[in-house]
Design a protein around this motif. Structure first.
Motif, PDB file in Angstrom:
ATOM      1  N   GLY A   1       0.802  -1.211   0.000  1.00 36.14           N
ATOM      2  CA  GLY A   1       0.000   0.000   0.000  1.00 36.14           C
ATOM      3  C   GLY A   1       0.835   1.260   0.000  1.00 36.14           C
ATOM      4  N   LYS A   2       0.317   2.294  -0.647  1.00 38.95           N
ATOM      5  CA  LYS A   2       0.989   3.596  -0.638  1.00 38.95           C
ATOM      6  C   LYS A   2       0.790   4.309   0.691  1.00 38.95           C
ATOM      7  N   THR A   3      -0.360   4.075   1.304  1.00 37.97           N
ATOM      8  CA  THR A   3      -0.695   4.666   2.601  1.00 37.97           C
ATOM      9  C   THR A   3      -1.282   3.576   3.486  1.00 37.97           C
ATOM     10  N   PRO A   4      -1.207   3.720   4.810  1.00 39.97           N
ATOM     11  CA  PRO A   4      -1.733   2.685   5.700  1.00 39.97           C
ATOM     12  C   PRO A   4      -3.223   2.840   5.938  1.00 39.97           C
ATOM     13  N   LEU A   5      -3.876   1.734   6.251  1.00 38.75           N
ATOM     14  CA  LEU A   5      -5.268   1.759   6.690  1.00 38.75           C
ATOM     15  C   LEU A   5      -5.373   1.879   8.204  1.00 38.75           C
ATOM     16  N   LEU A   6      -4.346   1.454   8.902  1.00 40.36           N
ATOM     17  CA  LEU A   6      -4.367   1.458  10.357  1.00 40.36           C
ATOM     18  C   LEU A   6      -2.955   1.295  10.874  1.00 40.36           C
TER      19      LEU A   6
ATOM     20  N   ALA B   1       7.904 -11.407   1.820  1.00 41.58           N
ATOM     21  CA  ALA B   1       7.144 -10.364   1.131  1.00 41.58           C
ATOM     22  C   ALA B   1       7.997  -9.114   0.932  1.00 41.58           C
ATOM     23  N   CYS B   2       8.712  -8.717   1.975  1.00 37.05           N
ATOM     24  CA  CYS B   2       9.552  -7.519   1.871  1.00 37.05           C
ATOM     25  C   CYS B   2      10.711  -7.744   0.903  1.00 37.05           C
ATOM     26  N   ALA B   3      11.278  -8.943   0.908  1.00 31.67           N
ATOM     27  CA  ALA B   3      12.365  -9.251  -0.018  1.00 31.67           C
ATOM     28  C   ALA B   3      11.881  -9.169  -1.457  1.00 31.67           C
ATOM     29  N   GLN B   4      10.669  -9.672  -1.724  1.00 35.81           N
ATOM     30  CA  GLN B   4      10.134  -9.614  -3.087  1.00 35.81           C
ATOM     31  C   GLN B   4       9.847  -8.173  -3.502  1.00 35.81           C
ATOM     32  N   VAL B   5       9.349  -7.361  -2.578  1.00 31.27           N
ATOM     33  CA  VAL B   5       9.074  -5.953  -2.903  1.00 31.27           C
ATOM     34  C   VAL B   5      10.373  -5.227  -3.245  1.00 31.27           C
ATOM     35  N   LEU B   6      11.422  -5.465  -2.491  1.00 28.79           N
ATOM     36  CA  LEU B   6      12.706  -4.818  -2.802  1.00 28.79           C
ATOM     37  C   LEU B   6      13.231  -5.264  -4.160  1.00 28.79           C
ATOM     38  N   ALA B   7      13.042  -6.529  -4.498  1.00 29.05           N
ATOM     39  CA  ALA B   7      13.497  -7.020  -5.798  1.00 29.05           C
ATOM     40  C   ALA B   7      12.727  -6.372  -6.943  1.00 29.05           C
ATOM     41  N   LEU B   8      11.493  -5.967  -6.674  1.00 29.63           N
ATOM     42  CA  LEU B   8      10.649  -5.375  -7.710  1.00 29.63           C
ATOM     43  C   LEU B   8      10.738  -3.852  -7.759  1.00 29.63           C
ATOM     44  N   THR B   9      11.591  -3.256  -6.928  1.00 26.98           N
ATOM     45  CA  THR B   9      11.706  -1.792  -6.898  1.00 26.98           C
ATOM     46  C   THR B   9      13.157  -1.348  -7.103  1.00 26.98           C
ATOM     47  N   PRO B  10      13.785  -1.723  -8.215  1.00 30.88           N
ATOM     48  CA  PRO B  10      15.179  -1.308  -8.412  1.00 30.88           C
ATOM     49  C   PRO B  10      15.335   0.167  -8.755  1.00 30.88           C
ATOM     50  N   ARG B  11      14.239   0.807  -9.241  1.00 25.60           N
ATOM     51  CA  ARG B  11      14.365   2.193  -9.708  1.00 25.60           C
ATOM     52  C   ARG B  11      13.340   3.148  -9.115  1.00 25.60           C
ATOM     53  N   TYR B  12      12.191   2.625  -8.701  1.00 25.97           N
ATOM     54  CA  TYR B  12      11.097   3.483  -8.272  1.00 25.97           C
ATOM     55  C   TYR B  12      10.597   3.066  -6.889  1.00 25.97           C
ATOM     56  N   ARG B  13       9.773   3.936  -6.307  1.00 24.37           N
ATOM     57  CA  ARG B  13       9.226   3.644  -4.974  1.00 24.37           C
ATOM     58  C   ARG B  13       8.287   2.454  -4.994  1.00 24.37           C
ATOM     59  N   LEU B  14       7.416   2.369  -6.003  1.00 23.46           N
ATOM     60  CA  LEU B  14       6.438   1.297  -6.076  1.00 23.46           C
ATOM     61  C   LEU B  14       6.971   0.136  -6.908  1.00 23.46           C
ATOM     62  N   PRO B  15       6.512  -1.084  -6.606  1.00 27.31           N
ATOM     63  CA  PRO B  15       6.944  -2.236  -7.400  1.00 27.31           C
ATOM     64  C   PRO B  15       6.635  -2.050  -8.877  1.00 27.31           C
ATOM     65  N   GLU B  16       7.499  -2.569  -9.722  1.00 29.04           N
ATOM     66  CA  GLU B  16       7.278  -2.451 -11.161  1.00 29.04           C
ATOM     67  C   GLU B  16       5.986  -3.155 -11.569  1.00 29.04           C
ATOM     68  N   THR B  17       5.616  -4.192 -10.851  1.00 31.88           N
ATOM     69  CA  THR B  17       4.346  -4.865 -11.123  1.00 31.88           C
ATOM     70  C   THR B  17       3.170  -3.896 -10.973  1.00 31.88           C
ATOM     71  N   THR B  18       3.176  -3.113  -9.911  1.00 30.16           N
ATOM     72  CA  THR B  18       2.108  -2.134  -9.672  1.00 30.16           C
ATOM     73  C   THR B  18       2.130  -1.043 -10.736  1.00 30.16           C
TER      74      THR B  18
ATOM     75  N   LYS C   1       9.455   8.370   0.558  1.00 33.65           N
ATOM     76  CA  LYS C   1       8.439   7.841   1.455  1.00 33.65           C
ATOM     77  C   LYS C   1       8.363   6.320   1.367  1.00 33.65           C
ATOM     78  N   PRO C   2       8.176   5.647   2.483  1.00 32.25           N
ATOM     79  CA  PRO C   2       8.116   4.186   2.459  1.00 32.25           C
ATOM     80  C   PRO C   2       6.785   3.675   1.936  1.00 32.25           C
ATOM     81  N   VAL C   3       6.726   2.364   1.709  1.00 28.53           N
ATOM     82  CA  VAL C   3       5.480   1.691   1.376  1.00 28.53           C
ATOM     83  C   VAL C   3       5.096   0.790   2.548  1.00 28.53           C
ATOM     84  N   PHE C   4       3.869   0.255   2.508  1.00 30.99           N
ATOM     85  CA  PHE C   4       3.336  -0.519   3.617  1.00 30.99           C
ATOM     86  C   PHE C   4       3.045  -1.939   3.119  1.00 30.99           C
ATOM     87  N   VAL C   5       3.878  -2.857   3.558  1.00 33.62           N
ATOM     88  CA  VAL C   5       3.839  -4.233   3.066  1.00 33.62           C
ATOM     89  C   VAL C   5       3.136  -5.115   4.088  1.00 33.62           C
TER      90      VAL C   5
END
Length: 207
Positions: free
Chosen positions: A118-123, A172-189, A157-161
């Motif tokens: 998530g870009k922002t938290p729900l709680l 989950a966090c390891a996969q998110v870092l692998a998918l964000t080599p250039r940008y804040r959000l995963p390339e999949t998103t 700004k961080p993301v919420f995994v």
């Protein structure tokens, strides 16, 4: 419902394919486009994609947003020719007031490992993670850790995994870092967001 412990597992350490899922809405809210893009996580090249355009079948209710987006996303998943090893949702999993966000729904319904980013938290509450890529802090709701606040770019700004289904939070966090080599959000998103917005642009508004 299955026990929560049964929904959380280590997950694939080296997925061959990773799918990003996102939904975009027309300005009048009458149309939505649900998109799924499947990437090779080693090259971040798109290997498959599908989109479903339709009308929301569930009104907006805070905390029940998954019910508004699930039909379109499941239809887009059915249109794929590839079965992804991991689903990365633009939303939340356990980091949800009911401990069952969009990533949990999709994971349980498909049987696939799933995580929410998530870009922002729900709680929850958290301490600010360090400023460097990979720095993180627990996302807590009371005494329970429901996710992780993860820095994917230096000084950004961080993301919420959070875990959705059949994944550990560490993985989950390891996969998110692998998918964000250039940008804040995963390339999949990023790819899924582009696909659903492009699909909406071709839909004529209702007269």
């Amino acid at each position: 419902m299955r026990p929560l412990a049964d929904l959380v597992g280590p997950g694939p350490a080296a997925p061959r394919t990773v799918a990003g899922l996102d939904v975009a809405y027309a300005e009048d809210g009458d149309r939505l486009a649900a998109a799924v893009t499947v990437l090779d996580p080693r090259t971040l090249a798109v290997v498959d994609a599908a989109v479903s355009v339709g009308r929301p079948t569930f009104e907006y209710v805070p905390g029940l947003f998954a019910f508004r987006e699930l039909p379109g996303l499941l239809d887009a998943l059915d249109r794929l020719s590839t079965v992804p090893d991991l689903l990365v949702c633009d939303g939340h999993g356990l980091a949800h007031p009911r401990r069952f966000g969009l990533a949990c729904h999709l994971g349980v319904l498909t049987g696939l490992p799933a995580i929410g980013v998530g870009k922002t938290p729900l709680l929850g509450t958290w301490d600010e993670p360090g400023p460097r890529r990979g720095d993180s802090a627990p996302l807590r709701d009371g005494t329970e850790t429901v996710g992780r606040v993860l820095r994917t770019r230096d000084g950004v700004k961080p993301v919420f995994v959070s875990v959705g289904h059949r994944m550990s939070l560490e993985n989950a966090c390891a996969q998110v870092l692998a998918l964000t080599p250039r940008y804040r959000l995963p390339e999949t998103t990023r790819q899924a967001d582009r696909l659903c917005r492009d699909a909406l642009a071709t839909v004529r508004p209702r007269p």
